[in-house]
Every structure is written in C-alpha cells, then in structure tokens.
Design an enzyme around this catalytic site. Structure first.
Site, PDB file in Angstrom:
ATOM      1  N   ASP A   1       0.876  -1.159   0.000  1.00  0.00           N
ATOM      2  CA  ASP A   1       0.000   0.000   0.000  1.00  0.00           C
ATOM      3  C   ASP A   1       0.927   1.227   0.000  1.00  0.00           C
ATOM      4  O   ASP A   1       2.111   1.110   0.334  1.00  0.00           O
ATOM      5  CB  ASP A   1      -0.839  -0.059   1.281  1.00  0.00           C
ATOM      6  CG  ASP A   1      -1.701   1.154   1.470  1.00  0.00           C
ATOM      7  OD1 ASP A   1      -2.449   1.489   0.541  1.00  0.00           O
ATOM      8  OD2 ASP A   1      -1.627   1.778   2.548  1.00  0.00           O
ATOM      9  N   LEU A   2       0.408   2.395  -0.380  1.00  0.00           N
ATOM     10  CA  LEU A   2       1.292   3.580  -0.456  1.00  0.00           C
ATOM     11  C   LEU A   2       1.151   4.468   0.781  1.00  0.00           C
ATOM     12  O   LEU A   2       2.062   4.572   1.604  1.00  0.00           O
ATOM     13  CB  LEU A   2       0.979   4.364  -1.737  1.00  0.00           C
ATOM     14  CG  LEU A   2       1.824   5.611  -1.986  1.00  0.00           C
ATOM     15  CD1 LEU A   2       3.304   5.292  -2.109  1.00  0.00           C
ATOM     16  CD2 LEU A   2       1.344   6.326  -3.262  1.00  0.00           C
ATOM     17  N   ASP A   3      -0.039   5.083   0.917  1.00  0.00           N
ATOM     18  CA  ASP A   3      -0.254   6.022   2.032  1.00  0.00           C
ATOM     19  C   ASP A   3      -0.278   5.256   3.352  1.00  0.00           C
ATOM     20  O   ASP A   3      -1.105   4.376   3.552  1.00  0.00           O
ATOM     21  CB  ASP A   3      -1.578   6.763   1.803  1.00  0.00           C
ATOM     22  CG  ASP A   3      -1.926   7.679   2.959  1.00  0.00           C
ATOM     23  OD1 ASP A   3      -1.011   8.113   3.683  1.00  0.00           O
ATOM     24  OD2 ASP A   3      -3.126   7.965   3.143  1.00  0.00           O
TER      25      ASP A   3
ATOM     26  N   THR B   1       0.943  10.386   3.345  1.00  0.00           N
ATOM     27  CA  THR B   1       0.212  11.428   2.627  1.00  0.00           C
ATOM     28  C   THR B   1      -1.107  11.746   3.330  1.00  0.00           C
ATOM     29  O   THR B   1      -1.796  12.680   2.927  1.00  0.00           O
ATOM     30  CB  THR B   1      -0.031  11.028   1.150  1.00  0.00           C
ATOM     31  OG1 THR B   1      -0.320   9.634   1.096  1.00  0.00           O
ATOM     32  CG2 THR B   1       1.188  11.316   0.301  1.00  0.00           C
TER      33      THR B   1
ATOM     34  N   LYS C   1      -8.713   7.057   5.948  1.00  0.00           N
ATOM     35  CA  LYS C   1      -7.483   6.351   5.563  1.00  0.00           C
ATOM     36  C   LYS C   1      -7.796   5.077   4.779  1.00  0.00           C
ATOM     37  O   LYS C   1      -8.584   4.253   5.229  1.00  0.00           O
ATOM     38  CB  LYS C   1      -6.630   6.036   6.790  1.00  0.00           C
ATOM     39  CG  LYS C   1      -5.969   7.271   7.356  1.00  0.00           C
ATOM     40  CD  LYS C   1      -4.962   6.932   8.440  1.00  0.00           C
ATOM     41  CE  LYS C   1      -4.325   8.213   8.969  1.00  0.00           C
ATOM     42  NZ  LYS C   1      -3.447   7.952  10.108  1.00  0.00           N
TER      43      LYS C   1
ATOM     44  N   SER D   1      -2.408   0.585  -4.423  1.00  0.00           N
ATOM     45  CA  SER D   1      -2.909   1.771  -3.722  1.00  0.00           C
ATOM     46  C   SER D   1      -4.250   2.232  -4.278  1.00  0.00           C
ATOM     47  O   SER D   1      -4.491   2.135  -5.481  1.00  0.00           O
ATOM     48  CB  SER D   1      -1.886   2.909  -3.877  1.00  0.00           C
ATOM     49  OG  SER D   1      -2.439   4.140  -3.480  1.00  0.00           O
ATOM     50  N   ALA D   2      -5.083   2.774  -3.397  1.00  0.00           N
ATOM     51  CA  ALA D   2      -6.376   3.322  -3.823  1.00  0.00           C
ATOM     52  C   ALA D   2      -6.215   4.681  -4.494  1.00  0.00           C
ATOM     53  O   ALA D   2      -7.144   5.185  -5.118  1.00  0.00           O
ATOM     54  CB  ALA D   2      -7.276   3.476  -2.597  1.00  0.00           C
TER      55      ALA D   2
ATOM     56  N   LYS E   1     -11.002  -1.033  -1.856  1.00  0.00           N
ATOM     57  CA  LYS E   1     -10.750  -1.926  -0.736  1.00  0.00           C
ATOM     58  C   LYS E   1     -11.924  -1.789   0.238  1.00  0.00           C
ATOM     59  O   LYS E   1     -12.386  -0.670   0.411  1.00  0.00           O
ATOM     60  CB  LYS E   1      -9.446  -1.543  -0.011  1.00  0.00           C
ATOM     61  CG  LYS E   1      -8.196  -1.556  -0.900  1.00  0.00           C
ATOM     62  CD  LYS E   1      -7.021  -0.891  -0.179  1.00  0.00           C
ATOM     63  CE  LYS E   1      -5.843  -0.698  -1.109  1.00  0.00           C
ATOM     64  NZ  LYS E   1      -4.717   0.030  -0.505  1.00  0.00           N
TER      65      LYS E   1
ATOM     66  N   GLU F   1      -0.027  -3.363   4.657  1.00  0.00           N
ATOM     67  CA  GLU F   1      -1.153  -2.421   4.730  1.00  0.00           C
ATOM     68  C   GLU F   1      -1.237  -1.707   6.073  1.00  0.00           C
ATOM     69  O   GLU F   1      -0.954  -2.307   7.111  1.00  0.00           O
ATOM     70  CB  GLU F   1      -2.462  -3.196   4.545  1.00  0.00           C
ATOM     71  CG  GLU F   1      -3.139  -3.024   3.232  1.00  0.00           C
ATOM     72  CD  GLU F   1      -3.701  -1.637   2.945  1.00  0.00           C
ATOM     73  OE1 GLU F   1      -3.782  -0.791   3.850  1.00  0.00           O
ATOM     74  OE2 GLU F   1      -4.060  -1.398   1.784  1.00  0.00           O
ATOM     75  N   ASP F   2      -1.679  -0.442   6.042  1.00  0.00           N
ATOM     76  CA  ASP F   2      -1.862   0.300   7.301  1.00  0.00           C
ATOM     77  C   ASP F   2      -3.336   0.468   7.647  1.00  0.00           C
ATOM     78  O   ASP F   2      -3.653   0.997   8.707  1.00  0.00           O
ATOM     79  CB  ASP F   2      -1.227   1.699   7.201  1.00  0.00           C
ATOM     80  CG  ASP F   2      -2.036   2.616   6.300  1.00  0.00           C
ATOM     81  OD1 ASP F   2      -2.365   2.199   5.165  1.00  0.00           O
ATOM     82  OD2 ASP F   2      -2.361   3.730   6.727  1.00  0.00           O
TER      83      ASP F   2
HETATM   84  P1  B16 Z   1      -6.668   9.977  -4.169  1.00  0.00           P
HETATM   85  P2  B16 Z   1      -3.614   4.171  -0.095  1.00  0.00           P
HETATM   86  C1  B16 Z   1      -5.470   6.094  -0.203  1.00  0.00           C
HETATM   87  O1  B16 Z   1      -4.141   5.673  -0.417  1.00  0.00           O
HETATM   88  C2  B16 Z   1      -5.521   7.029   1.001  1.00  0.00           C
HETATM   89  O2  B16 Z   1      -5.181   6.322   2.189  1.00  0.00           O
HETATM   90  C3  B16 Z   1      -6.913   7.596   1.152  1.00  0.00           C
HETATM   91  O3  B16 Z   1      -6.969   8.497   2.242  1.00  0.00           O
HETATM   92  C4  B16 Z   1      -7.311   8.313  -0.158  1.00  0.00           C
HETATM   93  O4  B16 Z   1      -8.637   8.818  -0.076  1.00  0.00           O
HETATM   94  C5  B16 Z   1      -7.197   7.321  -1.318  1.00  0.00           C
HETATM   95  O5  B16 Z   1      -5.870   6.808  -1.373  1.00  0.00           O
HETATM   96  C6  B16 Z   1      -7.528   7.957  -2.650  1.00  0.00           C
HETATM   97  O6  B16 Z   1      -6.558   8.940  -2.950  1.00  0.00           O
HETATM   98  O7  B16 Z   1      -7.653  11.027  -3.781  1.00  0.00           O
HETATM   99  O8  B16 Z   1      -5.238  10.493  -4.297  1.00  0.00           O
HETATM  100  O9  B16 Z   1      -7.087   9.192  -5.379  1.00  0.00           O
HETATM  101  O10 B16 Z   1      -3.572   4.054   1.414  1.00  0.00           O
HETATM  102  O11 B16 Z   1      -4.557   3.172  -0.742  1.00  0.00           O
HETATM  103  O12 B16 Z   1      -2.237   4.175  -0.730  1.00  0.00           O
HETATM  104 MG    MG Z   2      -2.865   3.144   3.311  1.00  0.00          MG
END
Ligand code: B16
Ligand code: MG
Length: 221
Positions: A10-12, A18, A46, A115-116, A146, A170-171
């Site tokens: 996962d990224l964030d 972020t 998150k 990542s989402a 997810k 994953e966090d």
């Molecule tokens: P965006 P991850 C997620 O990243 C974030 O944790 C979540 O807070 C955010 O809404 C989502 O990405 C979408 O991000 O607006 O940049 O498309 O944890 O899946 O890496």
């Molecule tokens: Mg995350």
C-alpha cells in the site's frame, strides 16, 4: 511450508504519510462548507477512495448534495491535495521503506504497489521510488475499492504470482480485509489495535527484513 514470491505495498501509511496532506485538503474543504473536520475524524478516510471520503466528510457536516456538486467538491479537494504532494521530496519516505524494498529486490522477490490513490504515480515520482516497483496498480486501474481485493489481485496478476504466494503490507483495516478477501498473506503496518486481522503487525518497515519475513511464513502451513 508457505513460500513468499511477491510483496505488494500500500502507499499512504506504508511508504509515505500522505494522510496529513489529505487531511489538510479535506479540512480546507470542510471549512469552506462551514463546518470543522478534526484529525481524529480524518482516521475514517485512511485507505478509503476519494469518492467515499467525500461521502464521509459530508456525513460529518450533515450536508446532502447532488452528484454534480459532489464531483466539483472532490475535484476542488484534489487540486489542493496535488499542490501539496507536488512539494514532496524523497525525505518523506517512511523509515525503512527504501531499505526493505531494496533488500527484497536483492532476494529476487517481486514488488508491486497496490494503492487506492489516483495520484500514486505523482507521489512515487516525487519521492524517486517509481523504479522500485515491478507493477504499479493504483486508483486509476481499479473499479472496486478496498476491502474488495481487486487492487491486490491485479498486482499479483501483473507480477504473475498466485495470491497464496503474495504478502500485502497495509496500514488500513479495509486494506487488510482486501488482502484476506484475495487469499493473500498480510502484514499490518501501524498500531496493532486497528490491525488485528493481519498475520502480524510492525510499527514501520524498519522493523522487518526479507529473512525475517521468509522465516515467519516458512513456519506456517
Ligand atoms: P486519491 P492508499 C489512499 O491511499 C488514502 O489512504 C486515502 O486516504 C485516499 O482517499 C485514497 O488513497 C484515494 O486517494 O484522492 O489520491 O485518489 O492508502 O490506498 O495508498
Ligand atoms: Mg494506506
């Protein structure tokens, strides 16, 4: 004996934080709409998609808007968020992330991003880590958020590794459920109270090595 042939990150919350930039941008939007949005409430966003994050924010502000208005607000928030991530540098890589990915490469373990975020590529380029990944699956490549396993299954498919040989890092609870739904192993990164469904939890990628990871799964059936 369980083999590990690939790791999906996962990224964030795992590679970078972020969440603080998402929070600043969502809070700015909430203030514009006339209500407050706290850091504690931001926890609910998150790992959640942008559209779902907006739904939660509007629920907190007790506002009901039509689809067109929602799209405008999500776009507005994203512009502010992109301004913030455009300032990111490699100094923001979370402790241990780069060294662990490097060590996995040396062990010939494949690496994917799951990542989402639709902004994942921008972030990876700013922190100079885009070249680490054998496959990058982000919010632009999936249609189901997810805890649906789509993002991780697409990662495994791109790496040509079957799900039972993949470990997801994953966090977020929704991400751990996604890994489970995809029949993958899962390591939680963060605080154990939110992540009890993971195989085990580490505070950061600084606390793990490929040897420790391989040993842990070698002892499981
Ligand atoms: P965006 P991850 C997620 O990243 C974030 O944790 C979540 O807070 C955010 O809404 C989502 O990405 C979408 O991000 O607006 O940049 O498309 O944890 O899946 O890496
Ligand atoms: Mg995350």
């Amino acid at each position: 004996m369980t083999k590990v042939l690939a790791c999906i990150f996962d990224l964030d919350g795992v590679i970078v934080d972020t969440a603080k930039y998402h929070f600043q941008a969502w809070q700015r939007l909430a203030h514009e709409l006339g209500f407050d949005f706290t850091e504690k409430q931001n926890e609910r966003l998150k790992g959640v998609s942008r559209a779902r994050s907006l739904e939660i924010l509007l629920e907190i502000g007790n506002l009901s808007l039509n689809q067109e208005q929602k799209e405008q607000l999500a776009h507005r928030k994203n512009n502010w968020y992109v301004e913030l991530i455009n300032q990111m540098t490699p100094d923001e890589i979370l402790p241990g992330a780069k060294a662990f990915l490097q060590a996995l490469k040396e062990e010939d373990i494949k690496i994917a991003l799951g990542s989402a975020s639709k902004n994942a590529m921008t972030i990876l380029q700013h922190i100079a880590m885009d070249h680490f990944f054998d496959a990058i699956i982000d919010g632009n490549k999936v249609s189901k958020a997810k805890p649906d396993p789509e993002v991780f299954l697409k990662g495994a498919e791109a790496l040509q590794v079957a799900p039972p040989y993949c470990v997801v890092f994953e966090d977020a609870q929704a991400g751990i459920e996604a890994a489970r739904n995809g029949h993958m192993h899962c390591v939680g990164v963060g605080s154990p109270e939110h992540l009890h469904a993971a195989d085990f939890v580490i505070g950061s990628l600084q606390e793990i090595t490929p040897t420790a990871l391989l040993q842990f799964y070698a002892q499981r059936n």
